[in-house]
Design a protein around this motif. Structure first.
Motif, PDB file in Angstrom:
ATOM      1  N   LYS A   7       0.738  -1.155  -0.087  1.00 44.13           N
ATOM      2  CA  LYS A   7      -0.157  -0.136  -0.017  1.00 44.13           C
ATOM      3  C   LYS A   7       0.875   1.382  -0.054  1.00 44.13           C
ATOM      4  N   PHE A   8       1.926   1.323   0.756  1.00 43.32           N
ATOM      5  CA  PHE A   8       2.630   2.380   0.783  1.00 43.32           C
ATOM      6  C   PHE A   8       3.590   2.616  -0.565  1.00 43.32           C
ATOM      7  N   CYS A   9       3.951   1.368  -1.258  1.00 42.50           N
ATOM      8  CA  CYS A   9       4.502   1.519  -2.516  1.00 42.50           C
ATOM      9  C   CYS A   9       3.493   2.113  -3.381  1.00 42.50           C
ATOM     10  N   ARG A  10       2.297   1.606  -3.568  1.00 44.87           N
ATOM     11  CA  ARG A  10       1.245   2.156  -4.518  1.00 44.87           C
ATOM     12  C   ARG A  10       1.102   3.695  -4.202  1.00 44.87           C
ATOM     13  N   ASP A  11       1.085   3.885  -2.904  1.00 43.08           N
ATOM     14  CA  ASP A  11       0.916   5.552  -2.681  1.00 43.08           C
ATOM     15  C   ASP A  11       2.031   6.286  -2.962  1.00 43.08           C
ATOM     16  N   ILE A  60      16.808   6.132 -10.283  1.00 46.01           N
ATOM     17  CA  ILE A  60      16.596   7.179  -8.966  1.00 46.01           C
ATOM     18  C   ILE A  60      15.345   6.851  -8.077  1.00 46.01           C
ATOM     19  N   LEU A  61      14.218   6.465  -8.826  1.00 44.35           N
ATOM     20  CA  LEU A  61      13.158   5.887  -8.040  1.00 44.35           C
ATOM     21  C   LEU A  61      13.235   4.761  -7.098  1.00 44.35           C
ATOM     22  N   THR A  62      14.307   3.951  -7.828  1.00 44.04           N
ATOM     23  CA  THR A  62      14.691   2.612  -6.817  1.00 44.04           C
ATOM     24  C   THR A  62      15.494   3.102  -5.765  1.00 44.04           C
ATOM     25  N   VAL A  63      16.316   4.032  -6.051  1.00 46.29           N
ATOM     26  CA  VAL A  63      17.174   4.165  -4.737  1.00 46.29           C
ATOM     27  C   VAL A  63      16.339   5.240  -3.547  1.00 46.29           C
ATOM     28  N   GLN A  64      15.354   6.124  -4.044  1.00 46.15           N
ATOM     29  CA  GLN A  64      14.576   6.527  -3.107  1.00 46.15           C
ATOM     30  C   GLN A  64      13.567   6.180  -2.439  1.00 46.15           C
ATOM     31  N   LEU A  65      13.053   5.043  -3.162  1.00 40.22           N
ATOM     32  CA  LEU A  65      11.855   3.993  -2.612  1.00 40.22           C
ATOM     33  C   LEU A  65      12.665   3.020  -1.606  1.00 40.22           C
ATOM     34  N   LYS A  66      13.808   2.613  -2.028  1.00 36.93           N
ATOM     35  CA  LYS A  66      14.648   1.719  -1.044  1.00 36.93           C
ATOM     36  C   LYS A  66      14.807   2.287   0.457  1.00 36.93           C
ATOM     37  N   LYS A  67      15.078   3.640  -0.087  1.00 38.91           N
ATOM     38  CA  LYS A  67      15.365   4.128   1.397  1.00 38.91           C
ATOM     39  C   LYS A  67      14.335   4.501   2.279  1.00 38.91           C
ATOM     40  N   ALA A  68      13.023   4.994   1.499  1.00 38.34           N
ATOM     41  CA  ALA A  68      11.830   5.107   2.131  1.00 38.34           C
ATOM     42  C   ALA A  68      11.217   3.941   2.772  1.00 38.34           C
ATOM     43  N   TYR A 111       7.536  -4.330  -7.786  1.00 42.66           N
ATOM     44  CA  TYR A 111       6.022  -4.007  -7.811  1.00 42.66           C
ATOM     45  C   TYR A 111       5.885  -2.615  -8.100  1.00 42.66           C
ATOM     46  N   SER A 112       6.717  -1.740  -7.570  1.00 44.18           N
ATOM     47  CA  SER A 112       6.656  -0.530  -7.752  1.00 44.18           C
ATOM     48  C   SER A 112       6.994   0.071  -8.960  1.00 44.18           C
ATOM     49  N   LEU A 113       8.044  -0.582  -9.440  1.00 49.69           N
ATOM     50  CA  LEU A 113       8.743   0.009 -10.943  1.00 49.69           C
ATOM     51  C   LEU A 113       7.563  -0.500 -12.040  1.00 49.69           C
ATOM     52  N   MET A 114       6.927  -1.924 -11.817  1.00 47.51           N
ATOM     53  CA  MET A 114       5.854  -2.191 -12.664  1.00 47.51           C
ATOM     54  C   MET A 114       4.883  -1.157 -12.644  1.00 47.51           C
ATOM     55  N   ARG A 115       4.424  -0.849 -11.646  1.00 46.55           N
ATOM     56  CA  ARG A 115       3.334   0.155 -11.439  1.00 46.55           C
ATOM     57  C   ARG A 115       3.707   1.343 -12.270  1.00 46.55           C
ATOM     58  N   MET A 128      -4.538   3.063 -15.905  1.00 50.32           N
ATOM     59  CA  MET A 128      -4.541   1.657 -16.214  1.00 50.32           C
ATOM     60  C   MET A 128      -4.133   1.065 -14.816  1.00 50.32           C
ATOM     61  N   ARG A 129      -3.902   1.623 -13.926  1.00 51.04           N
ATOM     62  CA  ARG A 129      -3.245   0.821 -12.814  1.00 51.04           C
ATOM     63  C   ARG A 129      -4.398   0.105 -12.246  1.00 51.04           C
ATOM     64  N   THR A 130      -3.953  -1.066 -11.439  1.00 53.08           N
ATOM     65  CA  THR A 130      -5.010  -1.553 -10.625  1.00 53.08           C
ATOM     66  C   THR A 130      -3.984  -2.012  -9.101  1.00 53.08           C
ATOM     67  N   PRO A 131      -4.758  -1.947  -8.215  1.00 49.89           N
ATOM     68  CA  PRO A 131      -5.722  -1.163  -7.638  1.00 49.89           C
ATOM     69  C   PRO A 131      -5.622   0.430  -8.202  1.00 49.89           C
ATOM     70  N   LYS A 132      -7.018   0.921  -8.485  1.00 47.80           N
ATOM     71  CA  LYS A 132      -6.751   2.329  -8.821  1.00 47.80           C
ATOM     72  C   LYS A 132      -6.072   3.067  -7.867  1.00 47.80           C
ATOM     73  N   PRO A 133      -5.556   4.404  -8.367  1.00 48.70           N
ATOM     74  CA  PRO A 133      -4.696   5.094  -7.409  1.00 48.70           C
ATOM     75  C   PRO A 133      -5.778   5.913  -6.266  1.00 48.70           C
ATOM     76  N   GLN A 134      -5.545   5.710  -5.093  1.00 44.18           N
ATOM     77  CA  GLN A 134      -6.041   6.261  -3.918  1.00 44.18           C
ATOM     78  C   GLN A 134      -5.835   7.618  -3.453  1.00 44.18           C
TER      79      GLN A 134
END
Length: 189
Positions: free
Chosen positions: A88-92, A140-148, A164-168, A175-181
Motif C-alpha cells: 500500500k505504501f509503494c502504491r501511494d 533514481i526511483l529505486t534508490v529513493q523508494l528503498k530508502k523510504a 512491484y513499484s517499478l511495474m506500477r 490503467m493501474r490496478t488497484p486504482k490510485p487512491q
C-alpha cells in the motif's frame, strides 16, 4: 465448613456479576416465513441449466466484489500481490509521483509512426533517448523508494516491493490496478 459467612459471600458474588442483555436486534420471524426461507436456501436446482445459471450468478457476484475492491483498494478482496502495508505504501508512493515511464508508450508510438513515415533517424533517436530517460528515472526511483521503505518498515519483509513499484510506475495512471487512491503530489510518510 458450611457456615453462615460462606453463604453470605456466595450470595454477594452472585449478585455482583454484571447483567448482560442479549438479543438479536430484530423480531423473530413467523414459523411459515422461516420455513420458506430455509427451503429457498437449501433447495437444489432442478436441472443443469438452472444449476449453471446459479453458478454464473455466484461467480458474477464474486467477480464484482473483486473488481470493486480493485477500484476502491479494499484489502480484503485484493489479490495477494497487492496486499499488505508495504505494498500500500509503494502504491501511494508511486501514484503520488509523475514518472518518465508513464510517457514511454506514447513516445514509443510516436517514434514508430516517425519510422514508418520515413524519418528513421528521428524516430530511432527519440526512442533511444526515451529509453535512457526511463532507465535513469527508474534508477533514481529505486534508490529513493528503498530508502523510504527502510525508514518506514525497518522490521518487515520488503521483498519484491521495488519491482512491484517499478511495474506500477511503467503503467499509465488510468490503467493501474488497484486504482490510485492518492492525488498527484501526495507524499506518504
Amino acid at each position: 465448613m458450611f457456615t453462615r459467612r460462606d453463604r453470605e459471600s456466595a450470595t454477594t458474588e452472585a449478585t455482583s456479576a454484571p447483567v448482560v442483555e442479549s438479543g438479536k436486534g430484530r423480531p423473530t420471524p413467523k414459523r411459515s416465513e422461516a420455513e420458506k426461507e430455509r427451503r429457498e436456501r437449501i433447495r437444489p436446482p432442478r436441472d443443469s441449466r438452472e444449476r449453471a445459471k446459479m453458478q454464473r450468478k455466484k461467480r458474477a457476484e464474486t467477480t464484482r466484489l473483486m473488481r470493486d475492491a480493485l477500484n476502491n483498494g479494499d484489502e480484503r478482496y485484493l489479490p495477494n500481490r497487492d496486499k499488505g502495508p508495504v505494498r500500500k505504501f509503494c502504491r501511494d508512493w508511486i501514484d503520488g509521483r509523475l514518472t518518465a515511464a508513464e510517457f514511454f508508450m506514447p513516445i514509443a508510438l510516436a517514434s514508430l509512426v516517425l519510422m514508418v513515415a520515413g524519418a528513421n533517424g528521428i524516430g530511432g533517436s527519440l526512442s533511444s533517448v526515451m529509453i535512457l530517460v526511463v532507465l535513469v528515472d527508474s534508477g533514481i526511483l529505486t534508490v529513493q523508494l528503498k530508502k523510504a521503505l527502510r525508514r518506514k518498515f525497518p522490521n518487515e519483509s520488503r521483498r519484491g516491493a521495488v519491482a512491484y513499484s517499478l511495474m506500477r510506475a511503467l503503467t499509465w495512471r488510468s490503467m493501474r490496478t488497484p486504482k490510485p487512491q492518492v492525488p498527484r503530489g501526495f507524499r506518504p510518510t
